[in-house]
Design an enzyme around this catalytic site. Sequence first.
Site, PDB file in Angstrom:
ATOM      1  N   ASP A 139      -6.005  -3.962   5.153  1.00 29.59           N
ATOM      2  CA  ASP A 139      -6.581  -5.230   5.601  1.00 29.59           C
ATOM      3  C   ASP A 139      -5.514  -6.309   5.705  1.00 29.59           C
ATOM      4  O   ASP A 139      -5.424  -7.036   6.698  1.00 29.59           O
ATOM      5  CB  ASP A 139      -7.659  -5.700   4.619  1.00 29.59           C
ATOM      6  CG  ASP A 139      -8.850  -4.768   4.569  1.00 29.59           C
ATOM      7  OD1 ASP A 139      -8.922  -3.860   5.419  1.00 29.59           O
ATOM      8  OD2 ASP A 139      -9.702  -4.947   3.685  1.00 29.59           O
ATOM      9  N   SER A 164     -22.299  -6.172   2.828  1.00 25.40           N
ATOM     10  CA  SER A 164     -21.706  -5.359   1.767  1.00 25.40           C
ATOM     11  C   SER A 164     -20.505  -6.085   1.202  1.00 25.40           C
ATOM     12  O   SER A 164     -19.474  -6.189   1.873  1.00 25.40           O
ATOM     13  CB  SER A 164     -21.291  -3.988   2.307  1.00 25.40           C
ATOM     14  OG  SER A 164     -20.643  -3.233   1.304  1.00 25.40           O
TER      15      SER A 164
END
Length: 556
Positions: free
Chosen positions: A223, A266
């Site tokens: 990420d 989530s």
Amino acid sequence: MAAKQGIPIYTNLSDLFGSLGVSLKHVKRWNDLAIEFGKRFGKKPTYISRAPGRNDVISCEHIDYALFGVLPTAIERDILIACAPRDAASLDHSPGSVIADNMHTKYTRQTFAPSQAWRLDIDTKELRWESYVKAGYYGVLNHHFAPANPCDNDEVQKPVAVDLLVTGSVPAGSGLSSSAAMVVASTLAFLAVNGKALLNKGDLVRISMENEKRVGVNSGGMDQAASVMSDPSSALYISFHPELKAEPVRLPPGAVFIVANSLVVSDKAVTAKRRYNLRVVETLVAARILARSLRLDVGEKEKVTLRQVVGLSAGEKEGEDIGVVSLMGALKRIQQELDVLKPKKQNNEDELGVTMEEMIGMTGLAPDVFYDVYLSWVEIEATHFQLYQRAAHVFGEALRVLEFRDACLEVDNLSKLGQLMNESHFSCSTLFDCSCPELDQLTHLARTAGAYGSRLTGAGWGGCTVSLVAESEVDTFIRKIRETYPPYKDLDGEALNEVVFATKPSSGACGEFYLFIMWGIFVGLNVVLLVSLQSPISKTSGTIHPYISTLPPSER
């Protein structure tokens, strides 16, 4: 090498986004942020930092912490942080204190300050938006400020008091890595406002990985690397072994990626002990058991990864890289060795999990050593551990990444790329158990609507899908998804565009900006006109200090 490059500093959005046309879609957000900062804090922002979200083209987020290469892109949607030092005359000018505002109305103003040892409290049990801001700040404090000594307080350099305002177009909990983008942007903002030299891209990735772990997620680095290093015209092949490297992979023409939000949120930090962090432990333990089975030389307290096991099995020496061709061959061979990860006694063919006691025995470690190596640093919650399934997914996914990378160099390969994406989602759903019914439904509907391939993106358990769609079919595809995915049926216009949209690869994170924005009419439309002027630059500790003027004439 991308990791050694400096963080770019832009003087206009056209350079940032690669074209005037794309920049015009974003200039209003930048201008609104600067104006709102002025209204809330009574001054102009000194810096604006930007970090984009990311889109997993093929690799799932769970193979990076096993040190396998990944292939994401940065997306246009991003996190922006406007900031400025607090005025010395302010009532609250304590060293390092922060007033953090958010443009989103559901988030309230937060104030916090580091302790004298320059530490910050971050609650990982009840995660809040400012926790990610704190995480970025924590790393800057830890790396750039020595703890204060009460005896010589006047001689110790102290962090400045800061006002900041955040805005973001990356939806939280969507699998597009809003959390990493927030941490990267926060790290950059606090470096700049404290006059610290900006890191190179590789160092920023490493410190951002370290920072995000402070919110309770043992991130593997994909990420952060995608948010920092991405190229505006390509996907980015990022490898972590034996060192962090990144190289652009030109995507084939004729198709675009469409992101669709399942609308299932989530938050991987909140559920980490049952999901994300549990998968980290399962893959690490699987690596040790495989190494033991293959009689590889691994230290008793070494947290060997699955990538290292593959390399060692192929004769790779420490610090070496066996190369893509040899790695692909080693991945195919090692998938024949995974039965050792199954329980010795299976109640049925579907039950492949092992108990904690069985798992410790399979590693050959004493229980206290096992706890120290694998459990002392992380919280997990499980009765059975799916070692076989997790390793099978990681090795299969790592091989698909390399096959996808090679296929991008071929002609007329969109069907092959789509097939690999479909295989990836099936593996995420059945072997790694990181999908959910809504993601499975969306990927099925996407394939029915004409996508070459579709898969979940991000950590999973909710969030978004990414689909490869012919460029000429984008509008038709989005209409079909709206008509068939129940949560979308009442959405139109901007509301629909917020949850399903085409995206192009974007530039990575940017450090500091000098912008002069005028109000007026441009090509017949009521938009702001971006004009770049010569920046008044001063040098302090190697950091460029730009001045930003963004208010309309009536407010300057």
